[in-house]
Enzyme design. Structure first.
Site, short mmCIF file in Angstrom:
data_model
loop_
_atom_site.label_atom_id
_atom_site.label_comp_id
_atom_site.label_asym_id
_atom_site.label_seq_id
_atom_site.Cartn_x
_atom_site.Cartn_y
_atom_site.Cartn_z
N GLU A 75 -98.29 46.09 30.77
CA GLU A 75 -98.02 47.29 31.56
C GLU A 75 -99.08 48.31 31.23
O GLU A 75 -99.27 48.68 30.07
CB GLU A 75 -96.64 47.88 31.28
CG GLU A 75 -96.36 49.10 32.16
CD GLU A 75 -95.07 49.82 31.83
OE1 GLU A 75 -94.70 50.73 32.60
OE2 GLU A 75 -94.45 49.53 30.79
N ASP B 90 -95.60 60.13 39.01
CA ASP B 90 -95.93 61.51 39.32
C ASP B 90 -95.81 61.76 40.82
O ASP B 90 -96.46 61.06 41.62
CB ASP B 90 -97.38 61.83 38.89
CG ASP B 90 -97.56 61.67 37.40
OD1 ASP B 90 -97.25 62.62 36.69
OD2 ASP B 90 -97.98 60.59 36.96
N LYS C 12 -101.67 65.96 39.04
CA LYS C 12 -102.67 67.03 39.03
C LYS C 12 -104.06 66.45 39.19
O LYS C 12 -104.87 66.93 39.96
CB LYS C 12 -102.55 67.82 37.71
CG LYS C 12 -103.50 69.00 37.63
CD LYS C 12 -103.29 69.79 36.33
CE LYS C 12 -104.23 70.97 36.26
NZ LYS C 12 -104.06 71.72 34.99
N GLU D 102 -87.59 55.01 33.49
CA GLU D 102 -86.72 56.18 33.29
C GLU D 102 -86.82 57.12 34.49
O GLU D 102 -85.81 57.64 34.98
CB GLU D 102 -87.12 56.90 32.01
CG GLU D 102 -86.81 56.11 30.75
CD GLU D 102 -87.40 56.76 29.52
OE1 GLU D 102 -86.64 57.31 28.71
OE2 GLU D 102 -88.64 56.70 29.37
N TYR D 103 -88.03 57.35 34.96
CA TYR D 103 -88.23 58.26 36.08
C TYR D 103 -87.63 57.68 37.36
O TYR D 103 -87.04 58.39 38.16
CB TYR D 103 -89.73 58.52 36.28
CG TYR D 103 -90.03 59.52 37.37
CD1 TYR D 103 -90.13 60.87 37.08
CD2 TYR D 103 -90.20 59.12 38.69
CE1 TYR D 103 -90.40 61.79 38.08
CE2 TYR D 103 -90.46 60.02 39.69
CZ TYR D 103 -90.57 61.36 39.38
OH TYR D 103 -90.82 62.27 40.37
N GLU D 104 -87.79 56.39 37.53
CA GLU D 104 -87.26 55.74 38.73
C GLU D 104 -85.74 55.90 38.82
O GLU D 104 -85.19 56.13 39.91
CB GLU D 104 -87.62 54.25 38.69
CG GLU D 104 -87.29 53.48 39.95
CD GLU D 104 -87.64 52.01 39.82
OE1 GLU D 104 -87.12 51.22 40.62
OE2 GLU D 104 -88.43 51.66 38.92
#
Length: 218
Positions: free
Chosen positions: A43, A119, A123, A196-198
């Site tokens: 990954e 993200d 940025k 985690e974000y998913e």
């Protein structure tokens, strides 16, 4: 914004038994750091490591290597590993810049690459696009087995469309499957392990895009 400097993070990573210290010397011999010789999945941009840890637990017949550029982020993964009741022998971490990925693996040494981008709009948008650009596809071609796979997930539709276009314009890659709403697609979501974000993002009803691409066997 991620903290890139946490006092002591570099020292912890350098001394951790879960982290690979001399990647350059392992090209062609990555299996030597695992207890068993098995397919190797990596990954790139593993963040705090939850996804790849869950993958390793779910698939003990595969060796996993999580690659992360920032020691401050990688430190979280090391802490999670230290908190485990028993070691995960099929998982190791590496602090490394993915731009040099083709220098630390031999041709055909990797079976699958995971790219999970979380993200909404980074940025430094070009930093995120680099990993799915034609230049990076060339790097992946060098290290993946023929017929090897890339899995790419993101909530960023523009980034996903960019990736699809880059792969479709390549003569050595093909898209095997894709979806614009992973959790509404039963076949693509089967066996899916979320980052985690998913988990947070999809719980609010926002779609996650996913594609699986393979290196064409010539």
């Amino acid at each position: 914004m991620r903290l890139r400097n946490i006092p002591g993070a570099d020292e912890v990573i350098a001394s951790s038994p879960y982290c690979v210290q001399d990647a350059a010397s392992l090209a062609g011999n990555w299996q030597s750091i695992f207890s068993q010789k098995q397919p190797l999945h990596i990954e790139i941009g593993m963040g705090k490591g939850q996804f790849i840890m869950d993958m390793a637990k779910a698939h003990p017949d595969i060796n996993y290597l999580g690659i992360e550029k920032y020691t401050s982020v990688l430190l979280r993964a090391v802490q999670k590993m230290e908190a485990e009741e028993s070691p995960i022998d099929s998982l190791r971490f590496l602090c490394f810049n993915a731009e040099d990925i083709a220098e630390i693996f031999a041709p055909g040494e990797v079976d699958r690459i995971y790219l999970n981008f979380s993200d909404p709009w980074p940025k430094d948008r070009h930093a995120k696009r680099r990993l799915t650009s034609s230049a990076f596809l060339d790097r992946y071609d060098k290290i993946l087995k023929k017929g090897g796979h890339i899995e790419f997930k993101t909530d960023n539709r523009d980034l996903f469309d960019f990736s699809v276009e880059e792969i479709e314009n390549s003569s050595i890659w093909q898209i095997d499957a894709k979806t614009y709403d992973l959790h509404q697609d039963a076949s693509m979501n089967a066996g899916n392990i979320m980052t985690e974000y998913e988990e947070k993002f999809s719980s609010k009803g926002n779609p996650i895009c996913k594609l699986i691409a393979s290196r064409i066997d010539d």
